[in-house]
Motif scaffolding. Sequence first.
Motif, PDB file in Angstrom:
ATOM      1  N   ARG A  77     -27.480 -11.116 -14.689  1.00  0.00           N
ATOM      2  CA  ARG A  77     -27.038 -12.518 -14.552  1.00  0.00           C
ATOM      3  C   ARG A  77     -27.768 -13.174 -15.319  1.00  0.00           C
ATOM      4  O   ARG A  77     -27.700 -14.702 -15.886  1.00  0.00           O
ATOM      5  N   LEU A  78     -29.131 -12.724 -14.997  1.00  0.00           N
ATOM      6  CA  LEU A  78     -29.817 -13.819 -15.961  1.00  0.00           C
ATOM      7  C   LEU A  78     -30.510 -13.580 -17.369  1.00  0.00           C
ATOM      8  O   LEU A  78     -30.270 -14.954 -18.187  1.00  0.00           O
ATOM      9  N   LEU A  79     -29.614 -12.884 -17.783  1.00  0.00           N
ATOM     10  CA  LEU A  79     -29.768 -13.096 -19.391  1.00  0.00           C
ATOM     11  C   LEU A  79     -28.197 -13.216 -19.746  1.00  0.00           C
ATOM     12  O   LEU A  79     -27.674 -14.133 -19.965  1.00  0.00           O
ATOM     13  N   ARG A  80     -27.242 -13.702 -18.575  1.00  0.00           N
ATOM     14  CA  ARG A  80     -25.467 -14.362 -18.800  1.00  0.00           C
ATOM     15  C   ARG A  80     -25.963 -15.686 -19.355  1.00  0.00           C
ATOM     16  O   ARG A  80     -25.784 -16.639 -20.168  1.00  0.00           O
ATOM     17  N   ALA A  81     -26.796 -16.149 -17.451  1.00  0.00           N
ATOM     18  CA  ALA A  81     -27.099 -17.532 -17.823  1.00  0.00           C
ATOM     19  C   ALA A  81     -27.944 -18.183 -18.591  1.00  0.00           C
ATOM     20  O   ALA A  81     -27.667 -19.510 -19.061  1.00  0.00           O
ATOM     21  N   ALA A  82     -29.054 -17.581 -18.906  1.00  0.00           N
ATOM     22  CA  ALA A  82     -30.040 -18.492 -20.262  1.00  0.00           C
ATOM     23  C   ALA A  82     -29.241 -18.232 -20.989  1.00  0.00           C
ATOM     24  O   ALA A  82     -30.106 -19.135 -21.965  1.00  0.00           O
ATOM     25  N   GLN A  83     -28.778 -17.478 -22.255  1.00  0.00           N
ATOM     26  CA  GLN A  83     -27.700 -17.288 -23.358  1.00  0.00           C
ATOM     27  C   GLN A  83     -27.295 -18.426 -23.023  1.00  0.00           C
ATOM     28  O   GLN A  83     -26.738 -18.827 -24.181  1.00  0.00           O
TER      29      GLN A  83
ATOM     30  N   THR B 183     -26.582 -23.092 -12.785  1.00  0.00           N
ATOM     31  CA  THR B 183     -26.695 -21.750 -12.106  1.00  0.00           C
ATOM     32  C   THR B 183     -28.019 -21.564 -11.536  1.00  0.00           C
ATOM     33  O   THR B 183     -29.270 -21.888 -12.131  1.00  0.00           O
ATOM     34  N   ALA B 184     -28.489 -20.620 -10.138  1.00  0.00           N
ATOM     35  CA  ALA B 184     -29.401 -21.147  -9.305  1.00  0.00           C
ATOM     36  C   ALA B 184     -29.994 -19.279  -9.321  1.00  0.00           C
ATOM     37  O   ALA B 184     -29.282 -19.305  -9.550  1.00  0.00           O
ATOM     38  N   PHE B 185     -31.071 -19.126  -9.443  1.00  0.00           N
ATOM     39  CA  PHE B 185     -31.734 -18.111  -8.661  1.00  0.00           C
ATOM     40  C   PHE B 185     -32.414 -17.793  -7.869  1.00  0.00           C
ATOM     41  O   PHE B 185     -33.871 -18.451  -8.044  1.00  0.00           O
ATOM     42  N   ILE B 186     -32.497 -17.542  -6.761  1.00  0.00           N
ATOM     43  CA  ILE B 186     -33.379 -17.865  -5.324  1.00  0.00           C
ATOM     44  C   ILE B 186     -33.379 -16.711  -4.513  1.00  0.00           C
ATOM     45  O   ILE B 186     -32.906 -15.672  -4.688  1.00  0.00           O
ATOM     46  N   PRO B 187     -34.616 -16.387  -4.163  1.00  0.00           N
ATOM     47  CA  PRO B 187     -34.511 -15.331  -3.379  1.00  0.00           C
ATOM     48  C   PRO B 187     -33.905 -15.242  -2.013  1.00  0.00           C
ATOM     49  O   PRO B 187     -33.022 -16.330  -1.609  1.00  0.00           O
ATOM     50  N   ALA B 188     -33.629 -14.353  -1.799  1.00  0.00           N
ATOM     51  CA  ALA B 188     -32.773 -14.226  -0.852  1.00  0.00           C
ATOM     52  C   ALA B 188     -32.933 -13.475   1.146  1.00  0.00           C
ATOM     53  O   ALA B 188     -32.421 -13.241   1.190  1.00  0.00           O
ATOM     54  N   GLY B 189     -34.421 -14.018   0.906  1.00  0.00           N
ATOM     55  CA  GLY B 189     -34.509 -13.456   2.401  1.00  0.00           C
ATOM     56  C   GLY B 189     -35.607 -11.806   1.945  1.00  0.00           C
ATOM     57  O   GLY B 189     -35.383 -11.392   1.282  1.00  0.00           O
TER      58      GLY B 189
ATOM     59  N   GLU C 249     -38.317  -9.850 -11.880  1.00  0.00           N
ATOM     60  CA  GLU C 249     -36.728 -10.526 -12.507  1.00  0.00           C
ATOM     61  C   GLU C 249     -37.154 -11.957 -12.898  1.00  0.00           C
ATOM     62  O   GLU C 249     -37.129 -12.460 -13.898  1.00  0.00           O
ATOM     63  N   LEU C 250     -38.974 -12.538 -12.298  1.00  0.00           N
ATOM     64  CA  LEU C 250     -38.759 -12.639 -13.271  1.00  0.00           C
ATOM     65  C   LEU C 250     -39.694 -12.971 -14.505  1.00  0.00           C
ATOM     66  O   LEU C 250     -40.278 -13.617 -15.158  1.00  0.00           O
ATOM     67  N   ARG C 251     -40.506 -11.915 -14.508  1.00  0.00           N
ATOM     68  CA  ARG C 251     -41.007 -10.787 -15.414  1.00  0.00           C
ATOM     69  C   ARG C 251     -40.301 -10.684 -16.559  1.00  0.00           C
ATOM     70  O   ARG C 251     -39.969 -10.517 -17.959  1.00  0.00           O
ATOM     71  N   PHE C 252     -38.694 -10.809 -16.728  1.00  0.00           N
ATOM     72  CA  PHE C 252     -37.576 -10.236 -17.310  1.00  0.00           C
ATOM     73  C   PHE C 252     -37.081 -11.816 -17.714  1.00  0.00           C
ATOM     74  O   PHE C 252     -36.760 -11.435 -19.511  1.00  0.00           O
ATOM     75  N   ALA C 253     -37.326 -12.658 -16.791  1.00  0.00           N
ATOM     76  CA  ALA C 253     -36.716 -14.050 -16.987  1.00  0.00           C
ATOM     77  C   ALA C 253     -37.563 -14.638 -18.455  1.00  0.00           C
ATOM     78  O   ALA C 253     -37.272 -15.748 -19.241  1.00  0.00           O
ATOM     79  N   ARG C 254     -39.234 -13.973 -18.094  1.00  0.00           N
ATOM     80  CA  ARG C 254     -40.308 -14.631 -19.116  1.00  0.00           C
ATOM     81  C   ARG C 254     -39.379 -15.112 -20.490  1.00  0.00           C
ATOM     82  O   ARG C 254     -39.331 -16.423 -21.292  1.00  0.00           O
TER      83      ARG C 254
END
Length: 376
Positions: A162-168, A250-256, A187-192
Amino acid sequence: MESAALTPHQSLRVFEGPLSPHGPLDPRAADDLPGSQRASEVDEFVVRVYEHAVGRADFSPSGVAQELGVPWRRVEHAVGVLRALRLVKPAEGRAGRLVAVSPEAAQMELLVPLEREILDRRHRLAGFKGQLSSFVAAFEKHSTARTEPVVITDDREEIELRLLRAAQSCTTEVLVVQPCVARETRELRFARPLVLDALRRGARGRIIYPHTARGDSDTRAHLGELLSVGGQVRTTKEVRDRFLIFDRKTAFIPAGGAEGEGDGGGGAIAVVYEGAVAAFLAGQHGRLWESAYDFDSGAAGYAGTLEDLKATLLDLLASGAKDEVIARRVGMSERTFRRHVATIMQDLSATSRFQAGVLAARTGLVDPRAPRSDAA
């Protein structure tokens, strides 16, 4: 002691193909010999043999061995490496003789086929992308990924996809709030690299880190990368949350749950496809951005933010928060946090944390009326 001269049978072995440390290779094996293996075999002696051969009409390995006064096996191995690199070849019409080849000619023979293969693969890749793009609209129309306003998952592969789709698909803006590199989640490391790629394509990037990022070499290196591709970076006194927003859609946030910072984890993630929520988070990012400090990769150390960090530490100490909570919020390890506290106490001539808080309030370093609701 081995003889420096080669027997006729031994001389023939040189021309059976390039050699490895374990014996002769098939002539076709030179095309498959990894570049790293060739490079690892090249040493000063191989270069010396090549220099000895350059400028001569031809040469023989046995002659080189005799002239250099070294065992023939050393020369045999060196010649094998040079043949694998196409730097020597058999002399035409002169059996048992070799001739040196220029590096430029060797490069043409070795690299041109590889470059042609790379170009062919790129064309194939572009073709596949073009063909697959025809199916994107159909997939988006029926995909549940877009019909669900919020998807909560702790599946690493799904999060990364989902990160890949949103970023691309990002074209205008990337907003990020995150801790230092050493404490970032998986996920933050993958998003860099995904964020870097979006910025290279022209999207505007605003990235917020804690002040402690300025004192961390790995994080500073990454911030330098962001700046080099047009990103804007600021640091703030504490980072309570982490999130990424692409195009305010699209936002990515911690879910607790457990944060898992620094251990490669990160817990569940909520992927929010609701534009109103993403826009609200973007507003939160904007307010945090206004009070943050610009990061300059050329400035050394904390570059004027140390006093702001010190005041934050004192505020959090006065609130009664635990060490681990304070350390996480300002983006440092507990050990580093305790070192900062020791320095602050020394600067204030305080013998306890309580006394440090009192002295800080008296000198105006902290607000004695500040709420004390963060002690958890």
